[in-house]
Scaffold this motif. Sequence first.
Motif, PDB file in Angstrom:
ATOM      1  N   TRP A   1      41.553  37.791  47.299  1.00 55.55           N
ATOM      2  CA  TRP A   1      41.611  37.111  46.011  1.00 55.55           C
ATOM      3  C   TRP A   1      41.041  37.969  44.879  1.00 55.55           C
ATOM      4  CZ3 TRP A   1      44.014  32.453  45.468  1.00 55.55           C
ATOM      5  CH2 TRP A   1      44.280  31.740  46.645  1.00 55.55           C
ATOM      6  N   GLN A   2      40.442  39.074  45.224  1.00 63.18           N
ATOM      7  CA  GLN A   2      39.764  39.894  44.231  1.00 63.18           C
ATOM      8  C   GLN A   2      40.510  41.201  43.990  1.00 63.18           C
ATOM      9  OE1 GLN A   2      35.838  40.302  45.868  1.00 63.18           O
ATOM     10  NE2 GLN A   2      35.310  38.148  45.591  1.00 63.18           N
TER      11      GLN A   2
ATOM     12  N   ALA B   1      45.792  39.277  39.825  1.00 58.31           N
ATOM     13  CA  ALA B   1      45.619  38.852  38.438  1.00 58.31           C
ATOM     14  C   ALA B   1      46.820  39.259  37.591  1.00 58.31           C
ATOM     15  CB  ALA B   1      44.343  39.461  37.868  1.00 58.31           C
ATOM     16  N   HIS B   2      47.337  40.468  37.833  1.00 58.95           N
ATOM     17  CA  HIS B   2      48.510  40.936  37.089  1.00 58.95           C
ATOM     18  C   HIS B   2      49.717  40.061  37.399  1.00 58.95           C
ATOM     19  CE1 HIS B   2      51.368  43.671  35.203  1.00 58.95           C
ATOM     20  NE2 HIS B   2      52.067  43.657  36.315  1.00 58.95           N
TER      21      HIS B   2
ATOM     22  N   GLY C   1      49.432  36.700  35.639  1.00 60.35           N
ATOM     23  CA  GLY C   1      49.709  36.858  34.217  1.00 60.35           C
ATOM     24  C   GLY C   1      51.188  37.068  33.938  1.00 60.35           C
TER      25      GLY C   1
END
Length: 498
Positions: A289-290, A295-296, A299
Amino acid sequence: MLLASLVAAASLIPLGFVVAMTVAAGWETAVALVFRARTLELLGNTVLLAAITVPLCIVVGVGGAWLVERTSLRGSKAWAVLLAAPLAIPAFVNSYAWVSAVPSLEGVFSGVLIATLSYYPLVYIPAAAVLARLDPAIEQSAASLGLGAWSVFFRVVLPQLRIAIAGGALLVALHLLAEYGAFAMVRFDTFTTAIMEQYRSTFNGAAGNMLASVLVALCLVLLAAEARLRGNARYARIGSGAQSTPTRLPLGRWEPAAQGALAAVAVLAVGVPLWIVGRWAVAGGAAIWQTAELAHAVGSSLWLGLLGALVTTVVAFPLAFLAVRFPGTLSRTLELANYVTSSLPGIVLALAFVTVSLRMVPGIYQTTGLLVAAYVLLFLPRALVNLRAGLAQAPKELEEAARALGKAPLTAFVRVTLRLAAPAAAGGAALVFLAVVNELTATLLLSPLGTKTLATEFWSLSSEIDYAGAAPYALLMIALSAPVTYLLFQQSKKAAGQ
């Protein structure tokens, strides 16, 4: 009128591409490629898949709708939601979960299993809506003439479901033709998987183009068959009348069997995917998850989903306005052109855009604009249908009344028509957002370099057998899809007057 015509013209690009490629290949080459053993094998696979899956989806969908809406089934409200829930799980995520649980899954019956569990809600939701608003007086009249419960169902109720079943079956069949990831994971060859293989090996060679032409022909055959099956019969009354409360059929000793059957469907279609994805997420630990890629991808998916939803809704508005305010042959023709294009698999549309952009405007290849244009053509009907319904609730007489009270034409349009149509527009945009977030094939072929979405990253990791790494992407896709699926279910119930 001009904007609607331009949109309809753009929607014909994929069909024009297929025709042009067929002509360019020459008659002898086209015949040789279409009638070769590989094409006949893919055709056999596709026909067999549809011949088994579509009836299964009808049985599960109609059976579940009848139990929920027309019997004394305990917990019917909870079952109603659970039976619609599989729509929140993309088919390729479902396939990933089942292959993780049973690695030996492959072939046609594995494809049937995944497709049935993923797509039966496309029949269940419209069938349940029709049953919920069906006037029970029709059934009561049939029963008073001496027909038993089963005779009433098959001779009275089932014919009333004709449009819902035909429409749902068409959607299931079109999804079967368009699906790539789910069938690739279980190693079952269809036209879409074969076209993708051809594209990767020969970059849009003649063999891939001919496979695309056969796939387009199958789509058109399905559209014609659905229109013929739907027919022109009337299934509605004039006016709402004084509809009585339906009498629910007591299940009696069949209650345990009904509960068991629905529980089996829910466990296989929802429980297994959620359990397997959750198990992989736990096994991967906090590290999965990190990552910057996650995250990209979130988004990019949100950005493309919002942009695609906004542009598609704006583009759909002129078509919806023309259909509602100026109904006629021209408006119906323009609308039909978009429906035909949206029924084509994403792989065909993507190949058309790749070829046309490289040959005519190379600078737009692999740009966000080209990708969003593909989303618009693929998902335009999702916004169009909702907008058309919303505009129908804002008749021009209300706008004329506002102008008579001194409002400027533009002010009257914005404050009356747009305001009344806004909720429907928001619903259509939400459905487009859901489709864009879960879209795979067109995004793989058209997305700008470096762009990673939840769907494409999930596909990349799962293809590398990194099931733990793919789990967060699967969970996030489900989390984004669940609210929109529930919205769709609630809208169907409202339409049924519940």
